[in-house]
Scaffold this motif. Structure first.
Motif, PDB file in Angstrom:
ATOM      1  N   SER A 262      -0.847  11.663  -3.855  1.00  0.00           N
ATOM      2  CA  SER A 262       0.464  11.681  -3.389  1.00  0.00           C
ATOM      3  C   SER A 262       0.704  10.057  -2.674  1.00  0.00           C
ATOM      4  CB  SER A 262       0.468  12.529  -2.102  1.00  0.00           C
ATOM      5  OG  SER A 262      -0.497  12.374  -1.157  1.00  0.00           O
ATOM      6  N   VAL A 263      -0.581   9.480  -2.598  1.00  0.00           N
ATOM      7  CA  VAL A 263      -0.464   7.962  -2.121  1.00  0.00           C
ATOM      8  C   VAL A 263      -0.732   7.076  -3.028  1.00  0.00           C
ATOM      9  CG1 VAL A 263      -0.943   8.902   0.169  1.00  0.00           C
ATOM     10  CG2 VAL A 263      -2.674   8.249  -1.135  1.00  0.00           C
ATOM     11  N   GLY A 264      -1.122   7.152  -4.099  1.00  0.00           N
ATOM     12  CA  GLY A 264      -1.611   6.370  -5.411  1.00  0.00           C
ATOM     13  C   GLY A 264      -0.797   5.162  -5.541  1.00  0.00           C
ATOM     14  N   LYS A 265       0.465   5.545  -5.455  1.00  0.00           N
ATOM     15  CA  LYS A 265       1.436   4.371  -5.887  1.00  0.00           C
ATOM     16  C   LYS A 265       1.875   3.425  -4.780  1.00  0.00           C
ATOM     17  CE  LYS A 265       3.564   6.953  -9.701  1.00  0.00           C
ATOM     18  NZ  LYS A 265       5.014   7.500 -10.042  1.00  0.00           N
ATOM     19  N   SER A 266       1.222   3.756  -3.431  1.00  0.00           N
ATOM     20  CA  SER A 266       1.740   3.126  -2.349  1.00  0.00           C
ATOM     21  C   SER A 266       0.349   2.352  -1.667  1.00  0.00           C
ATOM     22  CB  SER A 266       2.225   3.804  -1.146  1.00  0.00           C
ATOM     23  OG  SER A 266       1.251   4.930  -0.871  1.00  0.00           O
ATOM     24  N   LEU A 267      -0.712   2.141  -2.503  1.00  0.00           N
ATOM     25  CA  LEU A 267      -1.866   1.385  -2.138  1.00  0.00           C
ATOM     26  C   LEU A 267      -1.568   0.074  -1.494  1.00  0.00           C
ATOM     27  CD1 LEU A 267      -4.520   2.299  -4.973  1.00  0.00           C
ATOM     28  CD2 LEU A 267      -4.303   3.189  -2.908  1.00  0.00           C
ATOM     29  N   LYS A 268      -0.404  -0.610  -1.890  1.00  0.00           N
ATOM     30  CA  LYS A 268      -0.217  -1.670  -1.517  1.00  0.00           C
ATOM     31  C   LYS A 268       0.282  -2.093  -0.343  1.00  0.00           C
ATOM     32  CE  LYS A 268       0.741  -3.758  -6.034  1.00  0.00           C
ATOM     33  NZ  LYS A 268       1.819  -4.427  -7.131  1.00  0.00           N
TER      34      LYS A 268
END
Length: 747
Positions: A262-268
């Protein structure tokens, strides 16, 4: 060469000219005596080598392989009934009495191999210091400020001036301004890329985590990825929360488990991302972590990637980062080749990052005792590696003293008879293997390893080897592949567990098994190694049987203590458990003392656990069957509950990353092959924050293979590597390497 009878390596010995390239050629051949003599005649006939050269290398080779063995044969075995006669209960003994009956030892004398090639203490003490980070609530000690200054400098390396004798990452500049690599002899006109980062190899307990947190706070903008064992991921988050001022705290994410999707795309969106080696491996080179250009990547317990061919090492090397760091108290566990994977991860240039070059200019010369190899490694490590020891005067940790004892225990009469019977069987199996190995019969060496494993287990408690797995031995000796039904799958899992506990090597990468699997044709490999073979040729490299992913069997899940208790006789004591209980009884008389009991076999922890229950002790436990939440709860109980004074710990799980300073006594119930693993376990207790004197007890059965394991450990501590200098088929090299240890243990 096409037939694989010889291998040739060449090294540049001077600058190449317009028409010539000064080169030294090395020819490597077989170690088999008969084939070697045939090969020598052909080399002389072709005028490739002189008779005097061949005679000299033959003498050196024979000297390296000289070893002896006393053999015996017996068909005696262990029964499935108890048969143990316990002696009459003995009166209580004090710690002083136990110590008088044990041998005081110092396993690490400060002269380990890494020390010999790292910067000396005087130079370390004079290193410049950084300023105390303003955003850090904790006050760094002087040596930690020196470490921070070194970390900062290594993220911004520079070349030496033209003509300077100094080297940087083995690069130096000659009088003409060319860049010359002193290891590989590569020379270029344009400045090569220098690696940003290095290896922080401080002793365990000196605060590597805090130094890296300080680097993150003052190292400029950008994200940091921290890869750590599962058991210590939460420690990084807690250390940041504890030591950084709230208004300056970085935004931290633990990227692990099912929730990471669920958080993979918001690592940045995060300043610090903490993940596990398993998660890194599972994402390979195409997951979310590989879409970020990190400011820095930090590998905690970085020796995890010491085999460059494993899936996790390949994944770590593929991460994109400006700076790359390895944190480890043990940069060398088995031999100097452990360093190659770290060098590759750091992305050094000039050829040394290639395994062939590293082996030719460093690993092999070291094996021969060539000073040039040591000088090159010394230059490399003094540049890239910072290592401080707890006993260095300028570190001044003021740690309480640590006393280590080898506590030798005599077998009870019935135990001795069982041990002797197993020893005779093991020697007989080894003798038979040596006589018949040339016929290629399957299962013979597994038979030796099975008996050796049972020898080590019977030193702990007879019930660990009550099941002699004779079905397994017959199964292994049958030819060909098997149908993967329920029974055969269980037998294959037993065979795989035997390979793991015997520390067999993968025949493909010739290194320790990583994520091991066994094929339906009974051969064990690293999963990543055999997956590549299947992808290319769809055949087993050992027997050429047709092979696909569905023909691989993974290890059986680790049993919980409750499940193991159902399969073991946990009621009966052994001579070792009785000695252990005496140590506990004497230690726990001291107000506030707590004890960690390490074993490599969770089944033995279960035996001990049952006897602790009977004695009324309160304890906690950590092993591989527990999730991170249960592990954290177990550590919390040891730290905070005054009545919980004992922890049972799996050596494989607890040797890295944990802080166990609430205990002051360590019991090593059995010996691990790689001494660095035991040393790490001890340093979970004897580290920064420890306020009480630390006592270490190594339990060793007198006159058994356990004493010989200590001798092998001593050799590994001195880095007397098992180097086979000749060119051999991979299978033979692996077999002879393992045979060397087996010969020592059964001699």
């Amino acid at each position: 060469m096409d037939r694989g009878e010889i291998a040739i390596e060449a090294q540049l010995t001077a600058d190449k000219g317009f028409y010539d390239v000064p080169t030294r050629i090395f020819i490597y051949g077989t170690s088999d005596r008969t084939r070697r003599l045939e090969l020598e005649e052909r080399l002389k006939a072709d005028k490739l080598l002189k008779a005097t050269q061949l005679k000299q290398t033959r003498a050196e080779s024979d000297a390296q392989r000289t070893m002896g063995l006393k053999s015996g044969r017996s068909s005696a075995g262990l029964g499935t009934t108890n048969g143990l006669v316990e002696p009459e209960p003995q009166p209580e003994v004090s710690l002083e009495q136990l110590a008088q009956g044990s041998e005081t030892v110092q396993f690490r004398n400060g002269e380990d191999f890494v020390n010999s090639i790292a910067m000396d203490e005087d130079k370390l003490s004079q290193m410049p210091m950084a300023e105390q980070p303003k955003s850090l609530s904790a006050t760094l000690l002087p040596y930690q400020l020196q470490g921070l200054a070194w970390l900062t400098a290594k993220e911004n390396p520079t070349f030496p001036a033209p003509g300077s004798p100094d080297t940087v990452q083995l690069w130096k500049r000659d009088a003409q301004g060319r860049f010359v690599n002193v290891g590989s002899r590569f020379a270029v006109k344009e400045a090569p890329r220098l690696a940003s980062g290095g290896i922080l190899a401080d002793d365990m307990g000196l605060g590597k985590t805090l130094q890296v947190i300080s680097l993150i706070l003052g190292g400029g903008p950008g994200q940091t990825l921290i890869v750590a064992p599962v058991s210590v991921m939460s420690n990084w988050e807690q250390q940041i929360e504890r030591h950084v001022l709230p208004q300056q705290a970085p935004k931290v994410l633990i990227y692990h488990g099912a929730a990471r999707q669920s958080v993979g795309k918001s690592l940045k969106d995060y300043d610090v991302v903490i993940t596990s080696y398993g998660t890194l491996s599972s994402e390979a080179t195409s997951g979310n972590m590989f879409k970020v250009k990190w400011r820095r990547v930090v590998l905690d317990e970085g020796h995890t990637i010491r085999n460059a061919k494993t899936r996790v090492a390949v994944a770590a090397c593929a991460l994109e980062a400006q700076s790359r760091w390895v944190l480890t108290g043990t940069p060398i566990i088995n031999n100097v080749k452990d360093l190659h994977s770290l060098v590759k991860f750091l992305r050094l240039t000039g050829g040394i990052e290639q395994s062939e070059v590293f082996n030719a200019v460093i690993a092999r010369p070291l094996g021969y005792g060539d000073k040039n190899g040591e000088l090159l490694l010394q230059a490399l490590m003094q540049d890239l590696c910072l290592r401080r020891k707890k006993d260095m005067k300028f570190v001044d940790l003021k740690l309480p003293p640590k006393t280590e004892y080898v506590h030798r225990i005599s077998f009870w009469p019935d135990e001795q008879r069982k041990y002797d019977a197993l020893m005779d069987e093991a020697k007989g199996a080894l003798e038979e293997f040596q006589k018949r190995s040339k016929t290629g019969q399957k299962g013979r060496f597994q038979s030796v390893l099975e008996r050796l494993l049972r020898l080590r287990q019977v030193c702990n408690h007879w019930t660990l080897c009550r099941e002699r797995v004779e079905d397994l031995l017959r199964f292994l000796e049958e030819k060909g592949a098997v149908v993967l039904n329920e029974k055969n799958r269980a037998l294959l899992q037993q065979a795989l567990q035997l390979a793991i506990e015997s520390q067999e090597e993968c025949p493909v990468c010739i290194d320790d098994l990583k994520s091991p699997v066994i094929t339906y044709c009974k051969h064990t490999f690293c999963r990543v190694c055999i997956a590549k073979v299947i992808e290319v040729q769809h055949k087993c490299p050992m027997c050429r049987a047709e092979l696909s992913e569905d023909k691989l069997v993974e290890p059986a899940p680790e049993l919980s203590a409750t499940q193991e208790e159902q399969e073991l006789d946990t009621e009966t004591k052994s001579s070792k458990t009785e000695a252990l209980l005496k140590i506990l009884q004497a230690t726990l008389k001291n107000q506030g003392s707590k004890v960690i009991i390490f074993s490599q076999w969770t089944s033995f922890l279960t035996v001990i656990q049952k006897q602790l229950d009977e004695a009324g002790y309160v304890y906690t436990r950590i092993d591989g069957s527990m999730n991170p939440q249960k592990r954290d709860a177990a550590i919390h109980a040891l730290d905070k509950d005054p009545s919980t004074r004992i922890m049972l710990a799996s050596l494989a799980v607890c040797s890295v990353g944990l802080n166990l300073v609430s205990a002051d006594t360590v019991v090593l119930a059995d010996s691990w092959w790689a001494p660095a693993i035991e040393d790490q376990a001890v340093d979970r207790v004897h580290r920064l924050g420890q306020t009480r004197p630390t006592t270490v007890w190594r339990l060793v059965m007198e006159g058994s293979v356990e004493e010989r394991v200590l001798n092998i450990q001593s050799e590994k501590r001195e880095l007397v590597t098992k180097a086979f200098q000749e060119k051999q088929e991979k299978g033979k090299k692996t077999k002879e390497t393992r045979m060397a240890d087996v010969l020592k243990l059964l001699a």
